[in-house]
Design a protein around this motif. Structure first.
Motif, short mmCIF file in Angstrom:
data_model
loop_
_atom_site.label_atom_id
_atom_site.label_comp_id
_atom_site.label_asym_id
_atom_site.label_seq_id
_atom_site.Cartn_x
_atom_site.Cartn_y
_atom_site.Cartn_z
N LEU A 179 0.86 -1.19 0.00
CA LEU A 179 0.00 0.00 0.00
C LEU A 179 0.89 1.23 0.00
O LEU A 179 1.97 1.22 0.59
CB LEU A 179 -0.85 0.02 1.28
CG LEU A 179 -1.96 -1.00 1.40
CD1 LEU A 179 -2.57 -0.94 2.80
CD2 LEU A 179 -3.04 -0.75 0.35
N ARG A 200 0.13 7.16 1.89
CA ARG A 200 -1.11 7.90 2.16
C ARG A 200 -2.24 6.93 2.52
O ARG A 200 -3.02 7.17 3.43
CB ARG A 200 -1.47 8.75 0.92
CG ARG A 200 -2.55 9.78 1.13
CD ARG A 200 -3.90 9.23 0.74
NE ARG A 200 -4.98 10.19 0.97
CZ ARG A 200 -6.24 9.80 1.21
NH1 ARG A 200 -6.56 8.52 1.28
NH2 ARG A 200 -7.17 10.70 1.41
N SER A 201 -2.32 5.81 1.79
CA SER A 201 -3.35 4.81 2.10
C SER A 201 -3.13 4.21 3.47
O SER A 201 -4.09 3.95 4.21
CB SER A 201 -3.33 3.68 1.06
OG SER A 201 -3.64 4.19 -0.21
N ARG A 202 -1.88 4.00 3.79
CA ARG A 202 -1.59 3.41 5.11
C ARG A 202 -1.99 4.38 6.22
O ARG A 202 -2.48 3.96 7.28
CB ARG A 202 -0.11 3.03 5.20
CG ARG A 202 0.21 1.82 4.32
CD ARG A 202 1.71 1.60 4.19
NE ARG A 202 2.33 1.33 5.47
CZ ARG A 202 3.65 1.34 5.68
NH1 ARG A 202 4.48 1.61 4.67
NH2 ARG A 202 4.13 1.09 6.87
N GLU A 243 -4.48 6.55 6.00
CA GLU A 243 -5.94 6.50 6.06
C GLU A 243 -6.41 5.28 6.85
O GLU A 243 -7.30 5.36 7.69
CB GLU A 243 -6.54 6.46 4.64
CG GLU A 243 -8.07 6.45 4.67
CD GLU A 243 -8.72 6.52 3.30
OE1 GLU A 243 -8.01 6.38 2.29
OE2 GLU A 243 -9.96 6.70 3.24
N ARG A 244 -5.75 4.15 6.60
CA ARG A 244 -6.12 2.93 7.31
C ARG A 244 -5.88 3.07 8.81
O ARG A 244 -6.67 2.58 9.64
CB ARG A 244 -5.28 1.78 6.73
CG ARG A 244 -5.87 0.45 6.91
CD ARG A 244 -5.13 -0.58 6.08
NE ARG A 244 -3.74 -0.68 6.46
CZ ARG A 244 -3.04 -1.82 6.43
NH1 ARG A 244 -3.62 -2.93 6.03
NH2 ARG A 244 -1.77 -1.85 6.77
N ARG A 303 -10.12 -2.57 3.73
CA ARG A 303 -10.84 -1.96 4.85
C ARG A 303 -10.11 -0.71 5.33
O ARG A 303 -8.88 -0.69 5.38
CB ARG A 303 -11.00 -2.96 5.99
CG ARG A 303 -9.72 -3.38 6.67
CD ARG A 303 -9.95 -4.68 7.45
NE ARG A 303 -8.82 -5.07 8.28
CZ ARG A 303 -7.70 -5.62 7.81
NH1 ARG A 303 -7.54 -5.82 6.52
NH2 ARG A 303 -6.74 -5.96 8.65
N GLY A 304 -10.87 0.31 5.63
CA GLY A 304 -10.26 1.55 6.11
C GLY A 304 -9.57 2.35 5.03
O GLY A 304 -8.81 3.26 5.32
N LEU A 305 -9.84 2.03 3.77
CA LEU A 305 -9.17 2.73 2.65
C LEU A 305 -10.20 3.29 1.66
O LEU A 305 -11.24 2.69 1.45
CB LEU A 305 -8.29 1.75 1.88
CG LEU A 305 -7.09 1.18 2.61
CD1 LEU A 305 -6.42 0.11 1.76
CD2 LEU A 305 -6.10 2.30 2.92
#
Lengths: 427, 427
Positions: free
Chosen positions: A396, A399-401, A403-404, B77-79
């Motif tokens: 990932l 930025r996605s990490r 958000e998670r 999930r969470g993304l």
């Protein structure tokens, strides 16, 4: 890690602005004398030889700022939620807060609170105590040891309060003065006093005047509640018929940011006049989305505050909020904003991940100075997050990490935490 | 612990009714042949000699039931949360689901999913797969090994779907038939097939007719989506101009609970006619409050469904919901109901802790038979919760401890988990 210069290596991510993230993958974050010196993709030659702590593939983000939390309520987090604000205060809050008259109870409860704050994602906080001077000092002693930088307040309440908690007006002012003296005497490094009138319904005009005198004498910031609940707003109108709006009832006493930094929690029902006055006075808004759900207050018009460039940070508001975990507060802020947009007012767009991250770092951080970012000169508050517990079948991006993390992180992800360049003990 | 009779000791708590908890402190919960024999304050003499597992001061509650979760979406999930439903499907969901054509990817991703489901509070679930037969069988193999009892569906989609995921109508029906045969051949103990047309926008009338034939031939239950989002509801009106309301577009094909058990996720915008039809047909509603926030759908009128005595359970709806943790779903259900009450309709009172606990246990459990309670004859699904991580300065009563779990528990609290009398490996 208390060298004057040290370096963290990892995936560095922070808010460049309200809507933009700065990302430096596998980069170097340099701390000098408790402040950020810079973020570098390649370590400058002149910095060679300084100790590097390599956090591998971890994320490194600024520490999170909790602009509104009640220490004595931590003991009933997640309990007694099936009520609205004023009933909830009478039923849950006041009886629990009364227990802090007993130092032994206070020690037990505040030790749990301060230990958990230490292990949380929070690096800075504005904290409500109770009316009790001794217990509030104890809380400050404990918070000082955590290494977190906090403002802590002895609460004032001299009306509309059960007998067992109510202070006499002069005694309240006197106790506050003595408390301030005690605090100054203790010469804390990390822990600062903040004036904390509970809210207008609990404080007479006379008490507000006394607090203003103390504020001017000691140059103290202030922390209180504002426009959280409709019945409360109505009540303030009755109690202060001369006020133009709720915030004006603080402002008439000079307790609304005109002289000293002020943080007001909630602002769910702030109208245009109140919003304009907050802007004029530089008031900080502590947006507490979970609390506003749990005690059925509503949803604050955060988009409007941001558009008008007010100071907005996040608050966990334990125990109307159930957790000190500010990642949860960020997710709730996004979620609440979506519901407000869908159900109430489609002119106020939902909040994005970037915006709630900004609020939880720089937005609230500004109340503490240059805090919440990694630009040169910012105080060095950093969280190192190991998100490997959340397995993923593919790589990932950073930025996605992030958000998670906002949706799913808790203290298990916190690998290390630094406040003003000092590493916090997470054990 | 696979003796025909065994006994758990602890603080037993379950839903007597929608509004009432049954509590037996330091009591005995007796399992015989996979079913509850009884709950006893004092162990009856005749049961002496059977093995007792003493969980001390732990809470023992029924296993939680997830009526709606998407296995292939667990990986994100969470993304990607800053979108509404239809855009979110196109941007996040369909590209990810397409990857499950690759068995290697499916194995990697579904192993993470099934491992985490095993360790979660969930004991029963209705699970969406993808359109892919092989990957769905793999998912079922993996879920079978967890010991959880689940319905799993191969998804059908033959219109309004990107080319790379769209099935031809006859091929979709044929693949579904072959999948059912494969499933029957594997003789799973815990894992059952369920028809899973994605939702009306993705399924032609002809495909619905084919699915009805399969349903009648194999007596299969059905799992789909209903009235989640306003644009979706409008779209169904255009696609099925002959339908009286969205649910009617399923009912015309006999796919709305009239013949076989049916679970429909969301029902945010179900009108009176749709609600009446669901009641008539015994449709189960999977209320997915976090999902409805995250993709800005709105808030379902759950109080209305409960008043009219419809079947209502909870769904995590990963990945529009960020987590499989059903404690979180209970808290979100209370929170969302409070906001709906405050912002939209004060005639529908907020949900209480007792009610969301009922929904997460008996409400959804009924879809699986006598599941979700500890009355004699109920299938023995139990969770043992050790809440000592959440320190408290004073003793709390059992009901309060349950409430606190709803707001704060995650898999760390799960000390043991039983499904139909078999202990699940939580490692």
């Amino acid at each position: 890690m208390n060298e004057p210069v040290f370096i963290l290596k990892g995936n560095i991510i922070y808010s460049k602005s309200l809507t933009e993230l700065a990302v430096c993958e596998h980069g170097y974050l340099v701390c000098r004398d408790g402040r950020t010196e810079g973020v570098y993709q390649t370590l400058p030659f002149k910095l060679g030889g300084n100790p590097i702590r390599d956090y591998g593939d971890c994320l490194i983000i600024p520490g999170l700022v909790d602009l509104h939390i009640h220490a004595p309520q931590y003991s009933f987090r997640g309990l007694g939620m099936d009520m609205e604000l004023l009933e909830w205060l009478e039923t849950n809050t006041f009886p629990e807060e009364a227990k802090y008259k007993n130092q032994e109870y206070a020690k037990k409860a505040y030790t749990i609170f301060s230990d958990n704050m230490r292990r949380s994602a929070t690096t800075r906080a504005c904290i409500f105590g109770t009316v009790h001077r001794a217990a509030t000092l104890l809380l400050m002693d404990l918070m000082e040891k955590t290494g977190l930088i906090t403002y802590v307040g002895k609460v004032n309440m001299d009306r509309n309060t059960p007998e067992y908690l109510r202070e006499e007006t002069q005694a309240s002012a006197e106790e506050t003065r003595e408390w301030i003296k005690d605090v100054l005497h203790r010469k804390y490094k990390n822990t600062r006093p903040i004036l904390t009138p509970r809210f207008t319904p609990s404080c007479t005009d006379e008490l507000m005047e006394e607090l203003k005198k103390l504020q001017m004498r000691y140059s103290l910031p202030l922390h209180s509640h504002l426009s959280e609940n409709r019945s409360e707003v109505e009540w303030v109108k009755e109690l202060c018929p001369w006020s133009e709006f709720y915030g004006d009832a603080y402002d008439r006493f000079g307790l609304f940011g005109s002289d000293c930094p002020t943080v007001m929690a909630h602002c769910v029902y702030s109208d245009d006049r109140e919003t304009a006055r907050m802007k004029e006075n530089g008031v900080f808004i502590a947006h507490c989305p979970e609390s506003n759900m749990n005690v059925s207050s509503g949803i604050a018009p955060v988009r409007k505050f941001l558009r008008e460039e007010l100071n907005v940070g996040l608050g966990s508001d334990v125990a109307a909020g159930s957790t000190e975990n500010l990642f949860r507060a960020m997710a709730h802020a996004v979620q609440a904003s979506k519901l407000r947009w869908r159900l109430t007012d489609e002119s106020l767009a939902p909040l994005a991940v970037e915006e709630v991250f900004y609020m939880a770092t720089k937005g609230g951080g500004r109340f503490f100075g240059q805090v919440g970012g990694f630009e040169p000169g910012y105080e060095f508050d950093a969280l190192v997050l190991d998100d490997s517990r959340l397995s993923h079948p593919q790589a990932l991006d950073v930025r996605s990490r992030l958000e998670r993390m906002i949706y799913l992180a808790d203290e298990r992800e916190i690998q290390a935490k630094y406040v003003k360049g000092i590493e916090i003990d997470l054990s």
